[in-house]
Design a protein around this motif. Structure first.
Motif, PDB file in Angstrom:
ATOM      1  N   GLY A 200      12.781  -2.695  23.295  1.00 29.80           N
ATOM      2  CA  GLY A 200      11.785  -3.442  22.531  1.00 29.80           C
ATOM      3  C   GLY A 200      12.333  -4.652  21.820  1.00 29.80           C
ATOM      4  O   GLY A 200      11.945  -5.786  22.101  1.00 29.80           O
ATOM      5  N   GLU A 201      13.254  -4.437  20.892  1.00 28.68           N
ATOM      6  CA  GLU A 201      13.808  -5.532  20.098  1.00 28.68           C
ATOM      7  C   GLU A 201      14.499  -6.572  20.972  1.00 28.68           C
ATOM      8  O   GLU A 201      14.524  -7.754  20.645  1.00 28.68           O
ATOM      9  N   ALA A 202      15.032  -6.139  22.106  1.00 24.95           N
ATOM     10  CA  ALA A 202      15.711  -7.055  23.022  1.00 24.95           C
ATOM     11  C   ALA A 202      14.737  -8.006  23.713  1.00 24.95           C
ATOM     12  O   ALA A 202      15.156  -8.982  24.339  1.00 24.95           O
ATOM     13  N   GLY A 203      13.437  -7.700  23.615  1.00 24.37           N
ATOM     14  CA  GLY A 203      12.445  -8.582  24.226  1.00 24.37           C
ATOM     15  C   GLY A 203      11.600  -7.915  25.284  1.00 24.37           C
ATOM     16  O   GLY A 203      11.149  -8.545  26.230  1.00 24.37           O
ATOM     17  N   VAL A 204      11.354  -6.596  25.132  1.00 24.39           N
ATOM     18  CA  VAL A 204      10.558  -5.800  26.081  1.00 24.39           C
ATOM     19  C   VAL A 204      11.189  -5.900  27.475  1.00 24.39           C
ATOM     20  O   VAL A 204      10.603  -6.404  28.434  1.00 24.39           O
ATOM     21  N   VAL A 205      12.428  -5.431  27.550  1.00 23.72           N
ATOM     22  CA  VAL A 205      13.215  -5.502  28.779  1.00 23.72           C
ATOM     23  C   VAL A 205      13.032  -4.217  29.571  1.00 23.72           C
ATOM     24  O   VAL A 205      13.311  -3.117  29.071  1.00 23.72           O
ATOM     25  N   VAL A 206      12.558  -4.361  30.813  1.00 20.38           N
ATOM     26  CA  VAL A 206      12.292  -3.220  31.682  1.00 20.38           C
ATOM     27  C   VAL A 206      13.479  -3.040  32.624  1.00 20.38           C
ATOM     28  O   VAL A 206      13.922  -4.001  33.258  1.00 20.38           O
ATOM     29  N   PRO A 207      14.025  -1.824  32.752  1.00 18.98           N
ATOM     30  CA  PRO A 207      15.178  -1.622  33.637  1.00 18.98           C
ATOM     31  C   PRO A 207      14.777  -1.687  35.100  1.00 18.98           C
ATOM     32  O   PRO A 207      13.581  -1.584  35.430  1.00 18.98           O
ATOM     33  N   PRO A 208      15.729  -1.841  36.011  1.00 23.11           N
ATOM     34  CA  PRO A 208      15.408  -1.833  37.445  1.00 23.11           C
ATOM     35  C   PRO A 208      14.795  -0.506  37.873  1.00 23.11           C
ATOM     36  O   PRO A 208      15.110   0.557  37.314  1.00 23.11           O
ATOM     37  N   ASP A 209      13.916  -0.556  38.857  1.00 27.48           N
ATOM     38  CA  ASP A 209      13.325   0.670  39.400  1.00 27.48           C
ATOM     39  C   ASP A 209      14.438   1.618  39.849  1.00 27.48           C
ATOM     40  O   ASP A 209      15.393   1.192  40.510  1.00 27.48           O
ATOM     41  N   GLY A 210      14.294   2.869  39.495  1.00 24.05           N
ATOM     42  CA  GLY A 210      15.260   3.873  39.928  1.00 24.05           C
ATOM     43  C   GLY A 210      16.437   4.064  39.002  1.00 24.05           C
ATOM     44  O   GLY A 210      17.235   4.999  39.192  1.00 24.05           O
ATOM     45  N   PHE A 211      16.565   3.211  37.989  1.00 23.98           N
ATOM     46  CA  PHE A 211      17.719   3.319  37.101  1.00 23.98           C
ATOM     47  C   PHE A 211      17.741   4.666  36.395  1.00 23.98           C
ATOM     48  O   PHE A 211      18.750   5.383  36.408  1.00 23.98           O
ATOM     49  N   PHE A 212      16.637   5.036  35.761  1.00 20.97           N
ATOM     50  CA  PHE A 212      16.637   6.280  35.001  1.00 20.97           C
ATOM     51  C   PHE A 212      16.632   7.508  35.902  1.00 20.97           C
ATOM     52  O   PHE A 212      17.121   8.574  35.508  1.00 20.97           O
ATOM     53  N   ALA A 213      16.111   7.380  37.114  1.00 20.35           N
ATOM     54  CA  ALA A 213      16.235   8.488  38.065  1.00 20.35           C
ATOM     55  C   ALA A 213      17.705   8.732  38.381  1.00 20.35           C
ATOM     56  O   ALA A 213      18.157   9.885  38.471  1.00 20.35           O
ATOM     57  N   GLY A 214      18.458   7.644  38.511  1.00 18.42           N
ATOM     58  CA  GLY A 214      19.894   7.776  38.747  1.00 18.42           C
ATOM     59  C   GLY A 214      20.612   8.346  37.545  1.00 18.42           C
ATOM     60  O   GLY A 214      21.540   9.168  37.677  1.00 18.42           O
ATOM     61  N   VAL A 215      20.206   7.919  36.346  1.00 20.07           N
ATOM     62  CA  VAL A 215      20.803   8.459  35.121  1.00 20.07           C
ATOM     63  C   VAL A 215      20.515   9.953  35.000  1.00 20.07           C
ATOM     64  O   VAL A 215      21.398  10.752  34.652  1.00 20.07           O
ATOM     65  N   ARG A 216      19.288  10.358  35.303  1.00 21.32           N
ATOM     66  CA  ARG A 216      18.916  11.777  35.235  1.00 21.32           C
ATOM     67  C   ARG A 216      19.784  12.605  36.189  1.00 21.32           C
ATOM     68  O   ARG A 216      20.273  13.686  35.823  1.00 21.32           O
ATOM     69  N   ALA A 217      19.951  12.111  37.411  1.00 24.85           N
ATOM     70  CA  ALA A 217      20.768  12.837  38.385  1.00 24.85           C
ATOM     71  C   ALA A 217      22.209  12.948  37.906  1.00 24.85           C
ATOM     72  O   ALA A 217      22.857  13.997  38.069  1.00 24.85           O
ATOM     73  N   LEU A 218      22.712  11.879  37.309  1.00 26.43           N
ATOM     74  CA  LEU A 218      24.077  11.890  36.786  1.00 26.43           C
ATOM     75  C   LEU A 218      24.221  12.888  35.644  1.00 26.43           C
ATOM     76  O   LEU A 218      25.214  13.629  35.560  1.00 26.43           O
ATOM     77  N   CYS A 219      23.227  12.929  34.752  1.00 27.28           N
ATOM     78  CA  CYS A 219      23.254  13.887  33.645  1.00 27.28           C
ATOM     79  C   CYS A 219      23.264  15.323  34.163  1.00 27.28           C
ATOM     80  O   CYS A 219      24.007  16.178  33.651  1.00 27.28           O
ATOM     81  N   ASP A 220      22.455  15.604  35.166  1.00 29.39           N
ATOM     82  CA  ASP A 220      22.423  16.945  35.739  1.00 29.39           C
ATOM     83  C   ASP A 220      23.764  17.307  36.367  1.00 29.39           C
ATOM     84  O   ASP A 220      24.256  18.438  36.215  1.00 29.39           O
ATOM     85  N   GLU A 221      24.355  16.354  37.039  1.00 32.04           N
ATOM     86  CA  GLU A 221      25.632  16.582  37.724  1.00 32.04           C
ATOM     87  C   GLU A 221      26.777  16.834  36.742  1.00 32.04           C
ATOM     88  O   GLU A 221      27.649  17.671  36.979  1.00 32.04           O
ATOM     89  N   GLN A 222      26.761  16.084  35.620  1.00 33.24           N
ATOM     90  CA  GLN A 222      27.891  16.119  34.683  1.00 33.24           C
ATOM     91  C   GLN A 222      27.620  16.937  33.424  1.00 33.24           C
ATOM     92  O   GLN A 222      28.443  16.934  32.508  1.00 33.24           O
ATOM     93  N   ASP A 223      26.501  17.642  33.359  1.00 36.20           N
ATOM     94  CA  ASP A 223      26.128  18.440  32.187  1.00 36.20           C
ATOM     95  C   ASP A 223      26.101  17.570  30.929  1.00 36.20           C
ATOM     96  O   ASP A 223      26.777  17.838  29.928  1.00 36.20           O
ATOM     97  N   VAL A 224      25.289  16.531  30.989  1.00 35.15           N
ATOM     98  CA  VAL A 224      25.128  15.564  29.905  1.00 35.15           C
ATOM     99  C   VAL A 224      23.647  15.502  29.534  1.00 35.15           C
ATOM    100  O   VAL A 224      22.781  15.575  30.416  1.00 35.15           O
ATOM    101  N   LEU A 225      23.342  15.360  28.254  1.00 39.35           N
ATOM    102  CA  LEU A 225      21.956  15.260  27.811  1.00 39.35           C
ATOM    103  C   LEU A 225      21.432  13.840  27.995  1.00 39.35           C
ATOM    104  O   LEU A 225      22.153  12.866  27.744  1.00 39.35           O
ATOM    105  N   LEU A 226      20.182  13.713  28.399  1.00 37.87           N
ATOM    106  CA  LEU A 226      19.496  12.419  28.428  1.00 37.87           C
ATOM    107  C   LEU A 226      18.530  12.373  27.247  1.00 37.87           C
ATOM    108  O   LEU A 226      17.667  13.239  27.109  1.00 37.87           O
ATOM    109  N   ILE A 227      18.732  11.373  26.381  1.00 33.60           N
ATOM    110  CA  ILE A 227      17.873  11.181  25.206  1.00 33.60           C
ATOM    111  C   ILE A 227      17.110   9.875  25.378  1.00 33.60           C
ATOM    112  O   ILE A 227      17.715   8.807  25.501  1.00 33.60           O
TER     113      ILE A 227
END
Length: 403
Positions: A200-227
């Motif tokens: 928001g503060e950065a200027g309503v910046v939207v990440p690339p499509d699939g970015f958070f899907a990749g982050v979610r998969a990485l969190c599952d793989e490495q036992d890391v929480l996604l907040i």
């Protein structure tokens, strides 16, 4: 147009007695309803900022005002030393709305983020087995999560960060939207990845499509929480309950605030997995006002409004119209438009005017908006806005950027 009449006297008093930690536009608001506000001189404006998404349902929504009045006549504060008849219902209803298992109530968005950080670290030590005092949380560049000392420790905005040290360690910053950088930053001590789904503060910046899907998969793989920090982006602002829903991704913890209090009082919460929030035991974390009866009553009314889907639909449909209109200004004083739903970051062409100049020009045409950084406007009208009001605001912007 310069401040005049009653306006100038109010501004003079504000500047004399109030700490100068904001640089407000020279408008003194006295009344408001729906998508409109009126200043002390009787001039009416469209509100295109919505209290940074705290006013998603507009000013003084009747259902929210009624809930607050009713509760004020019955019970205001117990502290969590005792149960109250609103707390459990609020937690259950918010968890049901968000599809989560447990709710930790706080007051402000920054408190919710601080709480999520504490929970993630505690989980890392007690569940994941990270060595004491060595947990790391991965964050994004150009982030904004609040103003507390710990949170500004991982801010790269000099205005928010500089001269507030010594800072809290344990944070690793990566470029927002760069999955390879996130992957490289994850290590055995990583407790969580904390990011805004849309910055928001950065200027309503939207990440690339699939970015958070990749982050979610990485969190599952490495036992890391996604907040997911949904303080600004959540609760129908982008057309869904969570902005992360656009990626069809679920976080382990979400932080909520702003609109959760209906623009009436500060209400925030961390919602998510019971086995994660469950690391907190009595006496280990708390807040005198967190989950107090008035907050819960207003929060329950907010949940009721969101449960119908009306505001999500309005944000989706009117947001598409807003973005269509704004994109028509690209190349005509506007360099770029970003966002989702009724949330847009509008970059002013460097050859045109500054964001402050455009904001002042919009004010003169009856539209209140505010710049972030030097040349970006954040447009976030209440979700009760109409197409005609959107047209008025965008037409005013077209004139303002070319004045």
């Amino acid at each position: 147009m310069t401040a005049h009449g009653l306006t100038s006297s109010f501004i003079a008093r504000d500047e004399q007695w109030g700490a100068h930690n904001y640089h407000p536009l020279p408008v003194v608001i006295a009344e408001a309803e729906g998508a409109s506000v009126t200043d002390v001189d009787g001039t009416r404006y469209l509100d295109f900022l919505s209290g940074y998404s705290a006013l998603n349902f507009g000013h003084r929504h009747p259902a929210l005002i009624a809930a607050a009045h009713e509760q004020l006549d019955r019970l205001t504060l117990t502290s969590r030393a005792f149960h109250n008849d609103q707390f459990g219902a609020f937690c259950e209803e918010l968890a049901t709305l968000t599809g989560t298992e447990m709710v930790l109530t706080m007051n402000t968005g920054a408190e919710a983020v601080e709480s999520a950080i504490k929970v993630a670290r505690k989980w890392a030590y007690e569940v994941k087995g990270v060595a004491s005092d060595s947990a790391e949380i991965i964050v994004a560049s150009n982030n904004f999560h609040g103003r507390t000392t710990t949170i500004v420790s991982f801010s790269d905005d000099s205005a928010a960060h500089d001269n507030y040290g010594p800072f809290t360690p344990g944070f690793v910053t990566v470029p927002f939207g760069d999955l390879d950088a996130v992957r490289a930053a994850v290590g055995p001590n990583t407790a969580a990845i904390l990011m805004e789904p849309i910055q928001g503060e950065a200027g309503v910046v939207v990440p690339p499509d699939g970015f958070f899907a990749g982050v979610r998969a990485l969190c599952d793989e490495q036992d890391v929480l996604l907040i997911s920090d949904e303080v600004q982006a959540g609760l129908a602002r982008t057309g869904t309950i969570f902005a992360l829903d656009h990626e069809k991704v679920r976080a382990d913890l979400y932080t909520l605030g702003k609109a959760l209090g209906g623009g009436i009082i500060p209400v925030s919460a961390v919602v998510g997995r019971a086995d994660v929030l469950g690391v907190l035991k009595p006496g280990q974390h708390g807040s005198t006002f967190g989950g107090y009866p008035v907050a819960c009553a207003v929060g329950r009314a907010v949940v009721d409004l969101l449960s119908t889907g009306e505001f999500q639909q309005r944000s989706t449909e009117l947001g598409a119209y807003l973005h269509e209109r704004l994109n028509g200004l690209v190349g005509k004083g506007v360099a770029e438009v970003r966002g989702k739903g009724l949330w847009a970051g509008v970059d002013i062409d460097p050859a045109a005017r500054t964001g402050r100049e455009v904001s002042l020009s919009l004010r003169d045409q009856g539209v209140l908006c505010k710049e972030t950084h030097e040349r970006t406007l954040r447009m976030a009208p209440p979700l009760v806005i109409t197409r005609d009001e959107i047209d008025h605001a965008v037409d005013a912007l077209a004139e303002a950027v070319n004045a």
